[in-house]
Design a protein around this motif. Structure first.
Motif, mmCIF file in Angstrom:
data_model
loop_
_atom_site.group_PDB
_atom_site.id
_atom_site.type_symbol
_atom_site.label_atom_id
_atom_site.label_comp_id
_atom_site.label_asym_id
_atom_site.label_seq_id
_atom_site.Cartn_x
_atom_site.Cartn_y
_atom_site.Cartn_z
ATOM 1 N N SER A 350 1.052 -1.017 -0.003
ATOM 2 C CA SER A 350 -0.340 -0.136 0.097
ATOM 3 C C SER A 350 0.886 1.486 -0.241
ATOM 4 O O SER A 350 1.933 0.928 0.337
ATOM 5 N N CYS A 351 0.093 2.376 -0.616
ATOM 6 C CA CYS A 351 0.781 3.227 -0.273
ATOM 7 C C CYS A 351 -0.317 4.214 0.183
ATOM 8 O O CYS A 351 -1.660 4.535 -0.203
ATOM 9 N N THR A 352 0.150 6.232 0.363
ATOM 10 C CA THR A 352 -0.711 6.370 0.998
ATOM 11 C C THR A 352 -0.126 7.866 1.126
ATOM 12 O O THR A 352 1.618 7.872 1.115
ATOM 13 N N ALA A 353 -0.589 9.165 1.433
ATOM 14 C CA ALA A 353 0.343 10.598 1.793
ATOM 15 C C ALA A 353 -0.068 10.998 2.617
ATOM 16 O O ALA A 353 -1.633 11.131 3.128
ATOM 17 N N LEU A 354 -0.029 11.578 3.197
ATOM 18 C CA LEU A 354 -0.052 13.791 3.757
ATOM 19 C C LEU A 354 -0.258 14.403 3.329
ATOM 20 O O LEU A 354 0.595 14.837 2.926
ATOM 21 N N PHE A 355 -1.914 14.380 2.996
ATOM 22 C CA PHE A 355 -2.298 15.876 2.344
ATOM 23 C C PHE A 355 -1.970 16.938 2.211
ATOM 24 O O PHE A 355 -1.373 17.930 1.054
ATOM 25 N N ASN A 356 -1.323 17.562 3.227
ATOM 26 C CA ASN A 356 -1.715 18.918 3.741
ATOM 27 C C ASN A 356 -0.780 19.628 5.208
ATOM 28 O O ASN A 356 -0.202 18.121 5.596
ATOM 29 N N ASN A 357 -0.264 20.098 5.769
ATOM 30 C CA ASN A 357 0.434 20.042 6.752
ATOM 31 C C ASN A 357 -0.189 20.819 7.616
ATOM 32 O O ASN A 357 -0.004 20.978 8.906
ATOM 33 N N ALA A 358 -1.265 20.552 7.864
ATOM 34 C CA ALA A 358 -2.681 20.897 8.849
ATOM 35 C C ALA A 358 -3.017 19.694 9.387
ATOM 36 O O ALA A 358 -3.739 19.460 10.495
ATOM 37 N N ALA A 359 -2.124 18.829 8.859
ATOM 38 C CA ALA A 359 -2.904 17.104 9.595
ATOM 39 C C ALA A 359 -2.027 16.532 10.555
ATOM 40 O O ALA A 359 -0.874 17.027 10.977
ATOM 41 N N LYS A 360 -3.302 16.371 11.900
ATOM 42 C CA LYS A 360 -2.607 16.415 12.992
ATOM 43 C C LYS A 360 -2.904 14.964 13.367
ATOM 44 O O LYS A 360 -2.236 14.597 14.919
ATOM 45 N N GLY A 361 -3.438 14.112 12.602
ATOM 46 C CA GLY A 361 -2.863 12.664 13.031
ATOM 47 C C GLY A 361 -4.766 12.746 14.513
ATOM 48 O O GLY A 361 -5.355 12.885 14.237
ATOM 49 N N PHE A 362 -4.642 11.395 15.095
ATOM 50 C CA PHE A 362 -5.790 11.438 15.677
ATOM 51 C C PHE A 362 -5.569 11.073 17.516
ATOM 52 O O PHE A 362 -4.222 10.789 17.674
ATOM 53 N N SER A 363 -5.592 12.228 18.329
ATOM 54 C CA SER A 363 -5.370 12.364 19.443
ATOM 55 C C SER A 363 -5.987 10.175 20.453
ATOM 56 O O SER A 363 -6.735 9.898 19.779
ATOM 57 N N GLN A 364 -6.384 10.824 21.239
ATOM 58 C CA GLN A 364 -6.774 9.207 22.271
ATOM 59 C C GLN A 364 -8.513 8.932 21.275
ATOM 60 O O GLN A 364 -8.861 8.126 21.800
ATOM 61 N N SER A 365 -9.037 10.194 22.544
ATOM 62 C CA SER A 365 -11.030 9.979 21.508
ATOM 63 C C SER A 365 -10.440 10.379 20.095
ATOM 64 O O SER A 365 -10.103 11.811 19.916
ATOM 65 N N ILE A 366 -10.916 9.408 19.743
ATOM 66 C CA ILE A 366 -11.153 9.936 17.945
ATOM 67 C C ILE A 366 -11.889 10.331 17.745
ATOM 68 O O ILE A 366 -13.556 9.156 17.324
ATOM 69 N N THR A 367 -12.261 10.860 16.917
ATOM 70 C CA THR A 367 -14.033 11.103 16.419
ATOM 71 C C THR A 367 -14.133 11.550 14.828
ATOM 72 O O THR A 367 -12.930 11.774 14.199
ATOM 73 N N ILE A 368 -15.064 11.714 14.435
ATOM 74 C CA ILE A 368 -15.472 11.451 12.744
ATOM 75 C C ILE A 368 -15.073 13.163 11.863
ATOM 76 O O ILE A 368 -14.084 13.204 11.290
ATOM 77 N N ARG A 369 -14.639 13.996 13.383
ATOM 78 C CA ARG A 369 -14.220 15.352 12.513
ATOM 79 C C ARG A 369 -12.414 15.163 13.262
ATOM 80 O O ARG A 369 -11.648 15.718 11.869
ATOM 81 N N ASP A 370 -12.031 14.228 13.349
ATOM 82 C CA ASP A 370 -10.912 13.850 13.248
ATOM 83 C C ASP A 370 -10.481 13.168 11.887
ATOM 84 O O ASP A 370 -9.178 13.508 11.333
ATOM 85 N N VAL A 371 -11.005 11.951 11.561
ATOM 86 C CA VAL A 371 -11.137 11.199 10.100
ATOM 87 C C VAL A 371 -11.063 12.339 8.995
ATOM 88 O O VAL A 371 -10.549 12.401 8.287
ATOM 89 N N VAL A 372 -12.082 13.231 9.214
ATOM 90 C CA VAL A 372 -11.851 14.570 7.632
ATOM 91 C C VAL A 372 -11.604 15.576 7.739
ATOM 92 O O VAL A 372 -11.658 15.809 7.030
ATOM 93 N N THR A 373 -10.796 15.970 8.746
ATOM 94 C CA THR A 373 -9.792 16.781 8.637
ATOM 95 C C THR A 373 -8.386 16.031 8.658
ATOM 96 O O THR A 373 -7.801 17.322 8.172
ATOM 97 N N ASN A 374 -8.053 14.870 8.657
ATOM 98 C CA ASN A 374 -6.797 14.632 8.591
ATOM 99 C C ASN A 374 -7.265 14.399 6.683
ATOM 100 O O ASN A 374 -5.968 14.069 6.283
ATOM 101 N N TYR A 375 -8.020 13.334 6.692
ATOM 102 C CA TYR A 375 -8.216 13.075 5.265
ATOM 103 C C TYR A 375 -9.247 13.340 4.600
ATOM 104 O O TYR A 375 -10.426 13.719 4.359
ATOM 105 N N ILE A 376 -9.218 14.862 3.652
ATOM 106 C CA ILE A 376 -9.742 15.730 2.937
ATOM 107 C C ILE A 376 -10.478 15.549 1.623
ATOM 108 O O ILE A 376 -10.675 16.113 1.321
#
Length: 519
Positions: A350-376
């Motif tokens: 597999s291959c993937t990218a970090l799309f931009n420099n705003a990516a923050k990854g996931f904290s201990q509690s992962i929300t849908i907001r975390d998903v859509v703001t990282n995988y844009i």
């Protein structure tokens, strides 16, 4: 007489003056555009407002809409209607959610959509209504002709553009511009092209590979009769002239607006352009008029409730504190995304990218907001059958992301100018590889193994990647026209959310299967 042309481009569904977090306010979005347009209409007698494309995709709010309320009125179209746009050009991201979604958005628009070079494959005629509009301001006739980057088939899911032909934008304009000139005899000819510049606008030097994705410089040089060229796609802000053509590009996400003022004088019973000035207006002295957002406030609140839903938890090791370091040395978040791609498709690589420099990854509690703001991006997945040589070439392309300066690793300018392209640097899972930046470009990948054995040049391997990369997007031409083993119709955000909901607990892991060396 004076006419003011205002242009927005690449709004990408950004309605509100923030990205996803209400407390993190940014000078962007429709409320700023609306305020400036309303003020301009008070101060100027004649105002023409054009959107240059990429308007219905790109924000968490539009993702919520398409996933949960696509049968409701399109909220960003609703706001463009209230702002009273005169026309919009079809952008490449208009197709990301499929033709039915786009056609519904068009049917709700109180303004025409323009593109002369997106054709019906059966009739060879422009597909989306009219290719151009005529606006009259007193005796002055203005034509606005729309065109779209024809590179779309290189990125888009074929199901989303079925039945369409994408004619070379330059060749299409070479037919349409003289034809319209002869038939309409306009006093001002505007082309609104959803595409950018392949060459430096001042020196003419090539700034990217001339694939046909961006042709604005060529348009200015080879097509006579255009007074103003409105552009976009590259997310840049610029205002200048090329070969006598006034060009403008207003940025993205509603962070500014392009403005061209044209002074006309009547001579010998004909209106002539006396003076023309262009600029990009930023919101330094503009306050937002959030009254326009009242109609979408209920939608906004429903979106936030959806975004804040906790769907999984982790041990906290998936947070990204430095995106450069996360690209330089394997990060648990990147490995996690690759493993989801492998899990969803069964592919061993597999291959993937970090799309931009705003990516923050996931904290201990992962929300849908975390998903859509990282995988844009609304990417789908494809498993391609490629050779070992293809993989090696792709890794060499990845290796060009970095440069060495005074023995320090930096990002190659080609990935940051004229438009940030961090999404074109991939990190791989399922193979082990080492990149040595002291080696010449094209020979930086000094080792690649699969299951402990050297990668075989002619052997066939199955690799999962997003649909953009699988089409050759980002300069990965080695992937074009390869056999598709598996094609996933669900987008990655859905797959990530589903995986998190099913597993509930995510362990941060790093197997350190790749290394970047500087000697």
């Amino acid at each position: 007489m004076r006419i003011t042309i205002l242009e927005t481009s690449d709004i990408h569904g950004h309605m509100f003056p923030y990205l996803a977090d209400k407390s993190d306010r940014i000078k962007q979005g429709i409320s700023y555009i609306y305020r400036y347009v309303q003020q301009s209409r008070k101060e100027e007698e004649h105002v023409l407002l054009i959107d240059n494309g990429d308007v219905i995709q790109g924000s968490p709010f539009m993702l919520y809409h398409v996933k949960n309320e696509s049968d409701h009125p399109n909220p960003i179209i609703q706001l463009l209607n209230e702002t009273r746009y005169d026309a919009a050009v079809v952008g490449n991201h208009e197709f990301n959610f499929g033709l039915d979604f786009f056609k519904k958005a068009m049917s709700e628009s109180k303004f025409p959509w323009l593109s002369c070079n997106i054709l019906d494959e059966k009739t060879n005629e422009p597909t989306f209504g009219q290719p151009y509009i005529i606006k009259k301001f007193g005796e002055i006739k203005v034509v606005v002709l729309g065109a779209t980057t024809h590179f779309i088939p290189n990125w888009e899911d074929p199901h989303h553009i079925e039945g369409l032909l994408f004619e070379d934008a330059v060749q299409s304009l070479k037919k349409w511009v003289p034809s319209i000139q002869q038939a309409e005899k306009p006093d001002l000819f505007i082309v609104s092209y959803h595409g950018g510049f392949e060459r430096d606008i001042h020196t003419g030097e090539a700034i990217e590979e001339e694939t046909g994705e961006n042709q604005a410089y060529k348009i200015c040089q080879e097509i006579n009769g255009i007074d103003i060229l409105l552009t976009g796609h590259q997310h840049q802000q610029m205002a200048s002239q090329i070969n006598g053509v006034h060009i403008i590009q207003p940025g993205f996400n509603g962070q500014g607006i392009g403005k061209v003022t044209v002074e006309f004088t009547k001579r010998n019973n004909r209106w002539e352009v006396e003076e023309m000035n262009s600029q990009v207006v930023q919101w330094d002295d503009v306050t937002p008029d959030e009254s326009i957002l009242q109609s979408v406030r209920p939608f906004e609140e429903r979106t936030h409730k959806w975004l804040d839903k906790i769907i999984a938890r982790s041990n906290g090791g998936l947070e990204i504190h430095d995106t450069f370091q996360a690209r330089l040395k394997e990060h648990p978040y990147v490995e996690f995304i690759n493993k989801i791609q492998m899990h969803a498709t069964g592919a061993p690589i597999s291959c993937t990218a970090l799309f931009n420099n705003a990516a923050k990854g996931f904290s201990q509690s992962i929300t849908i907001r975390d998903v859509v703001t990282n995988y844009i991006y609304p990417n789908t997945l494809k498993v391609l059958e490629v050779t070992g040589e293809d993989i090696k070439e792709a890794l060499e392309r990845c290796a060009t992301y970095f440069d060495l300066r005074n023995d320090e690793i930096i990002v190659n300018r080609q990935f940051s100018e004229p438009k940030p392209q961090h999404f074109n640097y991939d990190m791989w899972e399922g193979i082990d590889y080492t990149i040595d930046l002291t080696q010449k470009t094209g020979n930086r990948v000094i080792s690649v193994t699969y299951n402990g054995e050297p990668l075989q040049k002619d052997h066939l391997y199955h690799v999962v990647m997003n649909n953009y990369r699988a089409s050759g997007g980002g300069g990965y031409t080695m992937f074009q026209n390869k056999r598709v083993v598996i094609e996933m119709q669900r987008d990655m955000t859905e797959l990530i959310i589903e995986y998190l909901e099913q597993n509930k607990w995510i362990e941060a892991t790093v197997n350190e299967n790749w290394r970047i060396l500087k000697g």
